[in-house]
Design a protein around this motif. Structure first.
Motif, PDB file in Angstrom:
ATOM      1  N   TYR A 180       0.814  -1.220   0.000  1.00  0.00           N
ATOM      2  CA  TYR A 180       0.000   0.000   0.000  1.00  0.00           C
ATOM      3  C   TYR A 180       0.851   1.275   0.000  1.00  0.00           C
ATOM      4  CZ  TYR A 180       1.002  -0.753   4.971  1.00  0.00           C
ATOM      5  OH  TYR A 180       1.644  -0.996   6.163  1.00  0.00           O
ATOM      6  N   GLU A 181       2.178   1.131  -0.097  1.00  0.00           N
ATOM      7  CA  GLU A 181       3.062   2.296  -0.131  1.00  0.00           C
ATOM      8  C   GLU A 181       3.930   2.252  -1.382  1.00  0.00           C
ATOM      9  OE1 GLU A 181       5.369   2.779   3.404  1.00  0.00           O
ATOM     10  OE2 GLU A 181       3.612   3.010   4.708  1.00  0.00           O
ATOM     11  N   ASN A 182       3.386   2.700  -2.508  1.00  0.00           N
ATOM     12  CA  ASN A 182       4.143   2.736  -3.751  1.00  0.00           C
ATOM     13  C   ASN A 182       5.365   3.642  -3.578  1.00  0.00           C
ATOM     14  OD1 ASN A 182       5.130   3.213  -6.343  1.00  0.00           O
ATOM     15  ND2 ASN A 182       3.119   3.182  -7.283  1.00  0.00           N
ATOM     16  N   PRO A 183       6.588   3.104  -3.728  1.00  0.00           N
ATOM     17  CA  PRO A 183       7.784   3.916  -3.490  1.00  0.00           C
ATOM     18  C   PRO A 183       8.166   4.810  -4.667  1.00  0.00           C
ATOM     19  CG  PRO A 183       8.407   1.682  -4.027  1.00  0.00           C
ATOM     20  CD  PRO A 183       6.916   1.691  -3.969  1.00  0.00           C
ATOM     21  N   GLY A 184       7.452   4.696  -5.762  1.00  0.00           N
ATOM     22  CA  GLY A 184       7.740   5.568  -6.894  1.00  0.00           C
ATOM     23  C   GLY A 184       8.810   5.006  -7.803  1.00  0.00           C
ATOM     24  N   GLU A 185       9.561   5.924  -8.418  1.00  0.00           N
ATOM     25  CA  GLU A 185      10.492   5.555  -9.472  1.00  0.00           C
ATOM     26  C   GLU A 185      11.616   4.666  -8.954  1.00  0.00           C
ATOM     27  OE1 GLU A 185      12.736   8.091 -12.962  1.00  0.00           O
ATOM     28  OE2 GLU A 185      11.360   9.140 -11.616  1.00  0.00           O
ATOM     29  N   GLY A 186      12.123   3.824  -9.847  1.00  0.00           N
ATOM     30  CA  GLY A 186      13.224   2.928  -9.507  1.00  0.00           C
ATOM     31  C   GLY A 186      12.914   1.510  -9.926  1.00  0.00           C
ATOM     32  N   PRO A 187      13.922   0.635  -9.921  1.00  0.00           N
ATOM     33  CA  PRO A 187      13.718  -0.753 -10.364  1.00  0.00           C
ATOM     34  C   PRO A 187      13.070  -1.639  -9.297  1.00  0.00           C
ATOM     35  CG  PRO A 187      16.006  -0.423  -9.757  1.00  0.00           C
ATOM     36  CD  PRO A 187      15.344   0.924  -9.636  1.00  0.00           C
TER      37      PRO A 187
END
Length: 307
Positions: free
Chosen positions: A217-224
């Motif tokens: 429930y906590e999308n960390p955003g950009e990155g692989p």
């Protein structure tokens, strides 16, 4: 106990031309590694015995052991003919692994990229006999070479400790063990300490990696980042920088008197040479700091057995 590197850790450099697999062996030697595990991405030996011979000779020249060989495999095939073709394909890898003097071969049992409906226990149960049959055929073929074959907690369908143990028990071959990956249990949302404690007695070799972890429930955003079986977010880290309890994992290995290979798998965003070097150094440092009855020891008690 010997700390070394999986060649997969240097995939960035193998793909962009900064190194070759032969030069990677020299790099491991120059940076304090004791062995290298070969994963045929960025190079191939099954169709290139000349390269296989170069690797064998370079390993002897540098004093770096070729500890294991890890390859994809999939015993869940649409026809009997396709199944037999897959078994024969793996046999060819066993042959070249023997040529290089390697005595550990890890193979998968299903495709790695699976849709959600094929990651379930129902899919595992429906295709269990195919997996068992395939593992037996490969183990029996490898036995002529004195080789141990393994299944890793890897590939989303056979990633939890219980599923690995079910396969080990059903295959029932003395030369069929597990490659224990300390981080991959997270891909199946299993507590790594639970999975490690359950499967360590069956381990022929151990992979060390680390992850950053965020809940679904906590999308960390950009990155692989990638998603676990149940949607949690994972991203590769330098071993010792992420969220796995590395010190306690090392303590568990010491409690079980594990004295085999530890292969570093670096899968982070950092430069692969930097990440791999720091990871190897961290594991050796932490191994020497951890005692069986606690995390820290005094300088006088530091072990020198980790190379």
């Amino acid at each position: 106990m010997k700390v070394g590197l999986s060649s997969y850790s240097l995939l960035q450099a193998l793909k962009d031309g900064r190194t070759t697999i032969v030069d990677a062996l020299q790099w491991v030697a120059d940076n304090g590694g004791a062995h290298m595990e070969l994963v045929p991405y960025g190079f191939s030996v099954v169709d290139d015995y000349e390269l296989a011979t170069k690797l064998r000779d370079k390993a002897a020249e540098t004093g770096i052991e070729l500890s294991a060989y890890c390859m994809p495999a999939n015993f869940i095939q649409p026809t009997e003919r396709a199944f037999q073709e897959e078994v024969e394909r793996i046999h060819k890898h066993v042959d070249v692994v023997q040529h290089m003097g390697i005595k550990l071969l890890r193979h998968d049992v299903t495709a790695f990229s699976l849709p959600p409906e094929q990651r379930t226990v129902h899919y595992f149960d429906d295709h269990f006999e195919e997996m068992v049959r395939g593992c037996r055929l490969i183990a029996d073929y490898a036995k002529q070479y004195g080789m141990t074959t393994t299944i890793e907690n890897h590939g989303f369908n056979v990633q939890s400790s219980d599923r690995v143990q079910r396969l080990l028990r059903a295959v029932d071959r003395e030369n069929f063990k597990t490659t224990l990956d300390i981080g991959n249990f997270l891909c199946a949302d299993e507590d790594p300490l639970v999975g490690i404690r359950k499967n360590l007695p069956h381990a022929a070799t151990v992979h060390f990696k680390d992850f950053y972890v965020r809940p679904y429930y906590e999308n960390p955003g950009e990155g692989p980042w990638f998603r676990s079986v149940n949607g949690n977010y994972l991203r590769g880290a330098i071993v010792g920088h992420g969220e796995l309890p590395i010190r306690e994992i090392i303590r568990l290995l010491k409690v079980h008197h594990y004295d085999g290979y530890i292969a570093i798998e670096f899968e982070g965003m950092e430069d692969c040479f930097t990440g791999s070097r720091i990871a190897m150094n961290n594991v050796k440092r932490l191994w020497n700091e951890v005692a069986r009855d606690g995390w820290k020891v005094t300088a006088e008690e530091v072990s020198t057995e980790c190379v």
